[in-house]
Scaffold this motif. Structure first.
Motif, PDB file in Angstrom:
ATOM      1  N   MET A 184       0.824  -1.190   0.000  1.00 49.91           N
ATOM      2  CA  MET A 184       0.000   0.000   0.000  1.00 49.91           C
ATOM      3  C   MET A 184       0.872   1.258   0.000  1.00 49.91           C
ATOM      4  O   MET A 184       0.578   2.207  -0.709  1.00 49.91           O
ATOM      5  CB  MET A 184      -0.916  -0.043   1.230  1.00 49.91           C
ATOM      6  CG  MET A 184      -1.855   1.112   1.300  1.00 49.91           C
ATOM      7  SD  MET A 184      -3.014   1.020  -0.082  1.00 49.91           S
ATOM      8  CE  MET A 184      -3.986   2.417   0.237  1.00 49.91           C
ATOM      9  N   LYS A 185       1.946   1.233   0.793  1.00 48.36           N
ATOM     10  CA  LYS A 185       2.842   2.389   0.838  1.00 48.36           C
ATOM     11  C   LYS A 185       3.519   2.597  -0.508  1.00 48.36           C
ATOM     12  O   LYS A 185       3.720   3.740  -0.933  1.00 48.36           O
ATOM     13  CB  LYS A 185       3.895   2.215   1.924  1.00 48.36           C
ATOM     14  CG  LYS A 185       3.353   2.337   3.318  1.00 48.36           C
ATOM     15  CD  LYS A 185       4.454   2.193   4.345  1.00 48.36           C
ATOM     16  CE  LYS A 185       3.896   2.256   5.738  1.00 48.36           C
ATOM     17  NZ  LYS A 185       4.944   2.139   6.741  1.00 48.36           N
ATOM     18  N   PHE A 186       3.842   1.513  -1.174  1.00 49.65           N
ATOM     19  CA  PHE A 186       4.490   1.613  -2.482  1.00 49.65           C
ATOM     20  C   PHE A 186       3.552   2.268  -3.499  1.00 49.65           C
ATOM     21  O   PHE A 186       3.962   3.114  -4.288  1.00 49.65           O
ATOM     22  CB  PHE A 186       4.930   0.232  -2.973  1.00 49.65           C
ATOM     23  CG  PHE A 186       5.581   0.268  -4.317  1.00 49.65           C
ATOM     24  CD1 PHE A 186       6.857   0.793  -4.466  1.00 49.65           C
ATOM     25  CD2 PHE A 186       4.910  -0.194  -5.439  1.00 49.65           C
ATOM     26  CE1 PHE A 186       7.461   0.843  -5.707  1.00 49.65           C
ATOM     27  CE2 PHE A 186       5.505  -0.157  -6.685  1.00 49.65           C
ATOM     28  CZ  PHE A 186       6.789   0.370  -6.814  1.00 49.65           C
ATOM     29  N   ILE A 187       2.291   1.909  -3.465  1.00 45.83           N
ATOM     30  CA  ILE A 187       1.304   2.483  -4.388  1.00 45.83           C
ATOM     31  C   ILE A 187       1.155   3.981  -4.122  1.00 45.83           C
ATOM     32  O   ILE A 187       1.097   4.783  -5.057  1.00 45.83           O
ATOM     33  CB  ILE A 187      -0.045   1.749  -4.275  1.00 45.83           C
ATOM     34  CG1 ILE A 187       0.106   0.312  -4.780  1.00 45.83           C
ATOM     35  CG2 ILE A 187      -1.128   2.485  -5.048  1.00 45.83           C
ATOM     36  CD1 ILE A 187      -1.104  -0.549  -4.556  1.00 45.83           C
ATOM     37  N   LEU A 188       1.112   4.369  -2.865  1.00 44.85           N
ATOM     38  CA  LEU A 188       1.027   5.788  -2.522  1.00 44.85           C
ATOM     39  C   LEU A 188       2.274   6.545  -2.985  1.00 44.85           C
ATOM     40  O   LEU A 188       2.181   7.677  -3.485  1.00 44.85           O
ATOM     41  CB  LEU A 188       0.827   5.970  -1.020  1.00 44.85           C
ATOM     42  CG  LEU A 188      -0.547   5.588  -0.477  1.00 44.85           C
ATOM     43  CD1 LEU A 188      -0.565   5.701   1.033  1.00 44.85           C
ATOM     44  CD2 LEU A 188      -1.621   6.444  -1.106  1.00 44.85           C
ATOM     45  N   PHE A 189       3.427   5.923  -2.834  1.00 45.66           N
ATOM     46  CA  PHE A 189       4.673   6.551  -3.289  1.00 45.66           C
ATOM     47  C   PHE A 189       4.669   6.749  -4.800  1.00 45.66           C
ATOM     48  O   PHE A 189       5.032   7.807  -5.302  1.00 45.66           O
ATOM     49  CB  PHE A 189       5.875   5.697  -2.864  1.00 45.66           C
ATOM     50  CG  PHE A 189       7.178   6.222  -3.370  1.00 45.66           C
ATOM     51  CD1 PHE A 189       7.750   7.350  -2.808  1.00 45.66           C
ATOM     52  CD2 PHE A 189       7.818   5.603  -4.436  1.00 45.66           C
ATOM     53  CE1 PHE A 189       8.958   7.851  -3.284  1.00 45.66           C
ATOM     54  CE2 PHE A 189       9.017   6.090  -4.922  1.00 45.66           C
ATOM     55  CZ  PHE A 189       9.589   7.218  -4.346  1.00 45.66           C
ATOM     56  N   VAL A 190       4.239   5.735  -5.543  1.00 39.06           N
ATOM     57  CA  VAL A 190       4.176   5.823  -7.006  1.00 39.06           C
ATOM     58  C   VAL A 190       3.163   6.889  -7.425  1.00 39.06           C
ATOM     59  O   VAL A 190       3.421   7.680  -8.328  1.00 39.06           O
ATOM     60  CB  VAL A 190       3.829   4.452  -7.619  1.00 39.06           C
ATOM     61  CG1 VAL A 190       3.519   4.571  -9.097  1.00 39.06           C
ATOM     62  CG2 VAL A 190       4.956   3.472  -7.381  1.00 39.06           C
ATOM     63  N   LEU A 191       2.035   6.937  -6.759  1.00 36.96           N
ATOM     64  CA  LEU A 191       1.014   7.938  -7.055  1.00 36.96           C
ATOM     65  C   LEU A 191       1.543   9.353  -6.794  1.00 36.96           C
ATOM     66  O   LEU A 191       1.345  10.263  -7.597  1.00 36.96           O
ATOM     67  CB  LEU A 191      -0.244   7.667  -6.228  1.00 36.96           C
ATOM     68  CG  LEU A 191      -1.438   8.555  -6.508  1.00 36.96           C
ATOM     69  CD1 LEU A 191      -1.883   8.384  -7.959  1.00 36.96           C
ATOM     70  CD2 LEU A 191      -2.564   8.216  -5.568  1.00 36.96           C
ATOM     71  N   PHE A 192       2.238   9.541  -5.688  1.00 34.59           N
ATOM     72  CA  PHE A 192       2.829  10.833  -5.354  1.00 34.59           C
ATOM     73  C   PHE A 192       3.878  11.247  -6.394  1.00 34.59           C
ATOM     74  O   PHE A 192       3.906  12.392  -6.837  1.00 34.59           O
ATOM     75  CB  PHE A 192       3.459  10.770  -3.955  1.00 34.59           C
ATOM     76  CG  PHE A 192       4.090  12.051  -3.519  1.00 34.59           C
ATOM     77  CD1 PHE A 192       3.315  13.156  -3.209  1.00 34.59           C
ATOM     78  CD2 PHE A 192       5.472  12.156  -3.423  1.00 34.59           C
ATOM     79  CE1 PHE A 192       3.900  14.335  -2.810  1.00 34.59           C
ATOM     80  CE2 PHE A 192       6.067  13.330  -3.035  1.00 34.59           C
ATOM     81  CZ  PHE A 192       5.275  14.425  -2.718  1.00 34.59           C
ATOM     82  N   ALA A 193       4.712  10.306  -6.802  1.00 37.57           N
ATOM     83  CA  ALA A 193       5.730  10.588  -7.819  1.00 37.57           C
ATOM     84  C   ALA A 193       5.077  10.952  -9.150  1.00 37.57           C
ATOM     85  O   ALA A 193       5.544  11.855  -9.852  1.00 37.57           O
ATOM     86  CB  ALA A 193       6.654   9.395  -7.985  1.00 37.57           C
TER      87      ALA A 193
END
Length: 104
Positions: free
Chosen positions: A1-10
């Motif tokens: 979930m954190k990875f998806i949020l990081f990718v979305l933020f990027a």
């Protein structure tokens, strides 16, 4: 979930522009089809806002650069043609001039 949020933020940062590094880019373009004849990166800054002098003065610096370019003949093969300037100050401002310069 954190990875998806990081990718979305990027992805969001990529879409709205790079807030860490800003550039003032300038082009001498044809007066009719806006085809670029020559381009320059006039200035850049890291961690600066749109209120930075490099971004505020981008249009004026580009205008001066293209005036000089036209006065010196616009390179080879396009003498007598007309050029305009086009500038882009990252996500701060951009546009194409209404003023035309004749290549010497």
């Amino acid at each position: 979930m954190k990875f998806i949020l990081f990718v979305l933020f990027a992805l969001i940062l990529t879409v709205i522009g790079n807030p860490i590094s800003r550039k003032c880019q300038c082009k001498a373009v044809s007066n009719t089809y806006h085809v670029p004849y020559h381009s320059w990166t006039i200035s850049s800054c890291k961690f600066c806002s749109c209120k930075n002098a490099a971004m505020i003065n981008c249009e004026q610096a580009c205008k001066t650069m293209v005036e000089s370019y036209a006065r010196t003949g616009c390179g080879k093969g396009i003498q007598g043609s007309k050029v305009k300037y086009s500038w882009k100050a990252s996500s701060c401002s951009s546009g194409v001039s209404n003023v035309e310069y004749t290549c010497a």
